[in-house]
Scaffold this active site. Structure first.
Site, PDB file in Angstrom:
ATOM      1  N   GLU A   1       9.300   1.384  11.425  1.00  0.00           N
ATOM      2  CA  GLU A   1      10.469   2.333  11.313  1.00  0.00           C
ATOM      3  C   GLU A   1       9.816   3.627  11.395  1.00  0.00           C
ATOM      4  O   GLU A   1       9.069   4.128  10.389  1.00  0.00           O
ATOM      5  CB  GLU A   1      10.964   2.151   9.949  1.00  0.00           C
ATOM      6  CG  GLU A   1      12.528   2.428   9.957  1.00  0.00           C
ATOM      7  CD  GLU A   1      12.602   3.930   9.508  1.00  0.00           C
ATOM      8  OE1 GLU A   1      12.475   4.990  10.485  1.00  0.00           O
ATOM      9  OE2 GLU A   1      12.767   4.393   8.238  1.00  0.00           O
TER      10      GLU A   1
ATOM     11  N   GLU B   1      10.414  15.217  15.971  1.00  0.00           N
ATOM     12  CA  GLU B   1      10.562  15.200  14.558  1.00  0.00           C
ATOM     13  C   GLU B   1      10.047  16.182  13.735  1.00  0.00           C
ATOM     14  O   GLU B   1       8.794  16.256  13.554  1.00  0.00           O
ATOM     15  CB  GLU B   1      10.379  13.739  14.004  1.00  0.00           C
ATOM     16  CG  GLU B   1      10.805  13.524  12.682  1.00  0.00           C
ATOM     17  CD  GLU B   1      10.473  12.077  12.090  1.00  0.00           C
ATOM     18  OE1 GLU B   1       9.356  11.581  12.276  1.00  0.00           O
ATOM     19  OE2 GLU B   1      11.476  11.517  11.542  1.00  0.00           O
TER      20      GLU B   1
ATOM     21  N   CYS C   1      13.574   9.868   7.339  1.00  0.00           N
ATOM     22  CA  CYS C   1      13.659   9.335   8.757  1.00  0.00           C
ATOM     23  C   CYS C   1      14.920   9.544   9.369  1.00  0.00           C
ATOM     24  O   CYS C   1      15.019   9.549  10.617  1.00  0.00           O
ATOM     25  CB  CYS C   1      13.057   7.974   8.629  1.00  0.00           C
ATOM     26  SG  CYS C   1      13.848   6.905   7.478  1.00  0.00           S
TER      27      CYS C   1
ATOM     28  N   LYS D   1       0.926  -1.151   0.035  1.00  0.00           N
ATOM     29  CA  LYS D   1      -0.036   0.066   0.076  1.00  0.00           C
ATOM     30  C   LYS D   1       1.038   1.378   0.105  1.00  0.00           C
ATOM     31  O   LYS D   1       1.513   1.558   0.961  1.00  0.00           O
ATOM     32  CB  LYS D   1      -1.058  -0.028   1.049  1.00  0.00           C
ATOM     33  CG  LYS D   1      -2.265   0.755   1.121  1.00  0.00           C
ATOM     34  CD  LYS D   1      -2.182   2.184   0.916  1.00  0.00           C
ATOM     35  CE  LYS D   1      -1.576   2.860   2.041  1.00  0.00           C
ATOM     36  NZ  LYS D   1      -1.623   4.592   1.647  1.00  0.00           N
TER      37      LYS D   1
ATOM     38  N   SER E   1       4.787   7.664  10.548  1.00  0.00           N
ATOM     39  CA  SER E   1       4.704   8.286  11.543  1.00  0.00           C
ATOM     40  C   SER E   1       4.559   7.505  13.040  1.00  0.00           C
ATOM     41  O   SER E   1       3.931   6.203  12.709  1.00  0.00           O
ATOM     42  CB  SER E   1       3.453   9.215  11.492  1.00  0.00           C
ATOM     43  OG  SER E   1       2.550   8.808  11.449  1.00  0.00           O
TER      44      SER E   1
HETATM   45  P1  NAP Z   1       1.609   8.535   8.029  1.00  0.00           P
HETATM   46  O1  NAP Z   1       0.538   9.026   8.009  1.00  0.00           O
HETATM   47  O2  NAP Z   1       2.418   7.715   8.930  1.00  0.00           O
HETATM   48  O3  NAP Z   1       1.963   7.515   6.565  1.00  0.00           O
HETATM   49  C1  NAP Z   1       2.703   6.638   6.164  1.00  0.00           C
HETATM   50  C2  NAP Z   1       1.932   5.447   5.411  1.00  0.00           C
HETATM   51  O4  NAP Z   1       0.965   5.032   6.195  1.00  0.00           O
HETATM   52  C3  NAP Z   1       1.246   6.091   4.365  1.00  0.00           C
HETATM   53  O5  NAP Z   1       1.136   4.855   3.167  1.00  0.00           O
HETATM   54  C4  NAP Z   1      -0.329   6.244   4.691  1.00  0.00           C
HETATM   55  O6  NAP Z   1      -0.987   6.343   3.726  1.00  0.00           O
HETATM   56  C5  NAP Z   1      -0.328   5.160   5.613  1.00  0.00           C
HETATM   57  N1  NAP Z   1      -1.385   5.263   6.707  1.00  0.00           N
HETATM   58  C6  NAP Z   1      -1.870   6.390   7.587  1.00  0.00           C
HETATM   59  N2  NAP Z   1      -2.946   6.066   8.075  1.00  0.00           N
HETATM   60  C7  NAP Z   1      -3.083   4.614   8.130  1.00  0.00           C
HETATM   61  C8  NAP Z   1      -3.745   3.872   8.951  1.00  0.00           C
HETATM   62  N3  NAP Z   1      -4.791   4.463   9.900  1.00  0.00           N
HETATM   63  N4  NAP Z   1      -3.641   2.613   8.636  1.00  0.00           N
HETATM   64  C9  NAP Z   1      -2.854   1.952   7.784  1.00  0.00           C
HETATM   65  N5  NAP Z   1      -1.898   2.766   6.927  1.00  0.00           N
HETATM   66  C10 NAP Z   1      -2.045   4.122   7.367  1.00  0.00           C
HETATM   67  O7  NAP Z   1       2.662   9.717   7.404  1.00  0.00           O
HETATM   68  P2  NAP Z   1       2.505  11.116   6.857  1.00  0.00           P
HETATM   69  O8  NAP Z   1       0.979  11.550   7.186  1.00  0.00           O
HETATM   70  O9  NAP Z   1       2.568  10.911   5.542  1.00  0.00           O
HETATM   71  O10 NAP Z   1       3.477  11.890   7.475  1.00  0.00           O
HETATM   72  C11 NAP Z   1       3.172  12.667   8.705  1.00  0.00           C
HETATM   73  C12 NAP Z   1       4.527  12.288   9.572  1.00  0.00           C
HETATM   74  O11 NAP Z   1       4.981  11.122   9.474  1.00  0.00           O
HETATM   75  C13 NAP Z   1       5.413  13.350   8.784  1.00  0.00           C
HETATM   76  O12 NAP Z   1       5.595  14.680   9.376  1.00  0.00           O
HETATM   77  C14 NAP Z   1       6.827  12.554   9.485  1.00  0.00           C
HETATM   78  O13 NAP Z   1       7.040  13.010  10.891  1.00  0.00           O
HETATM   79  C15 NAP Z   1       6.331  11.118   9.605  1.00  0.00           C
HETATM   80  N6  NAP Z   1       6.736  10.395   8.517  1.00  0.00           N
HETATM   81  C16 NAP Z   1       7.894   9.387   8.755  1.00  0.00           C
HETATM   82  C17 NAP Z   1       8.579   8.696   7.809  1.00  0.00           C
HETATM   83  C18 NAP Z   1       9.714   7.996   7.937  1.00  0.00           C
HETATM   84  O14 NAP Z   1      10.496   7.661   7.094  1.00  0.00           O
HETATM   85  N7  NAP Z   1       9.938   7.389   9.165  1.00  0.00           N
HETATM   86  C19 NAP Z   1       7.997   8.908   6.350  1.00  0.00           C
HETATM   87  C20 NAP Z   1       6.862   9.438   6.083  1.00  0.00           C
HETATM   88  C21 NAP Z   1       6.517  10.279   7.322  1.00  0.00           C
HETATM   89  P3  NAP Z   1      -1.688   7.720   3.051  1.00  0.00           P
HETATM   90  O15 NAP Z   1      -0.589   8.713   3.118  1.00  0.00           O
HETATM   91  O16 NAP Z   1      -1.989   7.402   1.770  1.00  0.00           O
HETATM   92  O17 NAP Z   1      -2.813   8.170   3.731  1.00  0.00           O
END
Ligand code: NAP
Ligand code: MG
Length: 484
Positions: free
Chosen positions: A255, A386, A289, A180, A234
């Site tokens: 991660e 972060e 990250c 996904k 996140s």
């Molecule tokens: P996120 O919400 O954690 O999204 C990461 C992945 O999880 C995406 O594919 C997202 O899908 C999916 N997801 C979201 N809600 C979910 C749920 N309830 N059940 C299953 N999967 C779900 O991250 P983001 O909103 O894109 O970014 C927000 C913050 O996360 C950033 O500011 C950063 O701090 C952190 N982040 C960290 C990393 C890392 O490499 N560790 C990467 C990205 C973000 P959709 O996006 O399609 O909804």
């Protein structure tokens, strides 16, 4: 770049070896973050599509994919790696357009994806079990077996690298995968499916269902037909994934990012350190990250190093991905408002320097100037949270003990680096710092497919990358035969 020019459909799911529209027929707009313009539509997959993908993966495990010997799985991965290299320019352009990252970073990501496929292709037939001395009359041995169906929830910041490290290792061990990708960046996940198909992967081995996290992502993490989940993203969503997996009692690899420090001691080679200190913070506009967002600097060199850091910051240029400057835009208006919110909370801090947004940057793009903040107390919000944007804080310290206490003073523990020429201090600090990866006199944000990677604390648990990932994507069976 127009989506119509691509060699695979971008508004469909890839399930059971076929491109299929989502069951509900719905789509989501796809934005180019460099311009803010909608450039196409992607599938808004839902539970029905996840059900179909998990069913296809389950069938693949007992079908053609499950019957392939390990060396043939490795050969397919290697072939896929070569196909990725043959598409390097096109894939880099797709990723740059979709994620907003400068073309050279996107190209580095394509090369990393190819390296993961080569590495895990080569490793596929080299995972062996043990024979174990036991009681008289017994022969005991262990087998490494795939979990079965693995779910991969991918973020938007490094889609190709994260797909390479998790899906590459899972496939090498013989799992069948359901991906996904992030709603904001799924084009290279779809390209991955198209290239796997071209390479000859049997149907159902790799399935990709784009869509929202709360719909397709939640359906995948809750699915009782999935035996392992790998998630990068996140902390709050990581907690939701782990909770969903716990209901089915399946393992997860999480991660979840960090607040990774670089410790610069008074005897460090500052000329060597400078490019790493800055690049580790601004690479991919800080949306990494393993970004190094905290620079801990010995007070005796603090002022001279701050001047040199500030000079580098002032030379940084931000602009559209295709103009290939130092930084591109952030992924979305939402991410930009998160980062701007943090900068507003840091108004009390000294802004040592900022980079410059190029005049060529379209007004609709999500640009933010890289910002270096000084005079930051270790317990300030900007030194603990972060931010996931191009913001670094400089924190002075007086001695090694204090430096390590500050380094360990957040909820995270992903990466750290130690800049010193004292061998004894290198060893002491490397042991004392709580992190999954430590670099000495260098910094490897995201680099090194061979190096096990993952966090402790709120940075998550489990290890991906390197040989170690193959153990995470498999389960161990012990066989004890009594034969007298
Ligand atoms: P996120 O919400 O954690 O999204 C990461 C992945 O999880 C995406 O594919 C997202 O899908 C999916 N997801 C979201 N809600 C979910 C749920 N309830 N059940 C299953 N999967 C779900 O991250 P983001 O909103 O894109 O970014 C927000 C913050 O996360 C950033 O500011 C950063 O701090 C952190 N982040 C960290 C990393 C890392 O490499 N560790 C990467 C990205 C973000 P959709 O996006 O399609 O909804
Ligand atoms: Mg996009």
């Amino acid at each position: 770049m127009t989506l119509a020019a691509l060699w695979y459909p971008t508004d469909k799911c890839f399930i059971d070896g076929r491109w299929q529209p989502p069951a509900n027929g719905k789509t989501l707009p796809l934005e180019n973050p460099s311009t803010g313009q909608v450039i196409g539509q992607i599938a808004r997959g839902s539970k029905d599509d996840i059900d179909a993908a998990v069913a296809a993966a389950t069938a693949a495990r007992t079908g053609d994919w499950g019957h392939l010997p390990a060396f043939e799985r490795g050969r397919l991965l290697g072939h896929m790696g070569r196909l990725v290299l043959s598409h390097v320019d096109q894939l880099a352009e797709i990723e740059a357009t979709d994620v907003g990252k400068p073309l050279k970073q996107a190209r580095a990501d394509v090369l990393a994806l190819a390296r993961y496929l080569e590495f895990y292709g080569g490793a596929a037939d080299k995972i062996m079990g043990e024979t174990i001395p036991y009681l008289n009359g017994y022969t005991v041995y262990t087998l490494r077996e795939p979990h079965g169906v693995t779910g991969h929830i991918i973020p938007w910041n490094y889609p190709m690298q994260i797909i390479g490290r998790s899906v590459g290792a899972a496939l090498a061990m013989g799992n069948a995968c359901v991906l996904k990708p992030a709603e904001e960046a799924c084009l290279t996940a779809l390209a991955f499916a198209a290239i796997a198909d071209e390479a000859g992967f049997p149907r159902g081995a790799i399935n990709v269902v784009p869509g929202l996290g709360t719909e397709a992502g939640a359906a995948l993490s809750e699915h009782s037909g999935v035996q392992h989940i790998s998630f990068t993203g996140s902390v709050p969503v990581g907690g939701l994934i782990q909770t969903a997996a716990a209901r089915n009692v399946v393992p997860v690899t999480l991660e979840l990012g960090g607040k990774s420090p670089q410790l610069v001691f008074e005897d460090a080679d500052l000329d060597a350190a400078l490019p790493y200190l800055v690049n580790a913070g601004i690479q991919n506009a800080g949306q990494t990250c393993s970004a190094s967002s905290r620079l801990l600097v010995h007070r005796s060199i603090h002022d001279q190093l701050l001047d040199r850091l500030a000079a580098r910051y002032r030379a940084l240029r931000v602009g559209p991905a295709m103009s290939d400057l130092d930084l591109g835009p952030l992924i979305s208006a939402n991410q930009k408002s998160i980062v701007a919110g943090y900068l507003a909370k840091g108004r009390d801090l000294e802004c040592a320097a900022k980079g410059e947004i190029s005049q060529s940057a379209p007004t609709g793009g999500h640009y933010i100037a890289p910002t270096l903040l000084a005079g930051v107390a270790p317990d300030h919000t900007l030194a603990r949270d972060e931010i996931f944007g191009p913001v670094q804080v400089v924190i002075p310290f007086d001695d090694e003990e204090q430096a390590i206490a500050i380094a360990n003073g957040t909820d995270f523990g992903l990466v750290a680096s130690i800049w010193t020429n004292s061998g004894a201090r290198q060893m002491r600090a490397a042991k004392a710092i709580r992190a999954g990866q430590i670099f000495i006199n260098n910094y490897g944000a995201g680099g090194g497919v061979e190096l096990p990677f993952g966090g402790i604390g709120k940075s998550g648990h489990g290890r991906e990358k390197g040989f170690e990932a193959l153990y995470g994507f498999s389960t161990l069976k012990t066989i004890a035969a009594l034969h007298n």
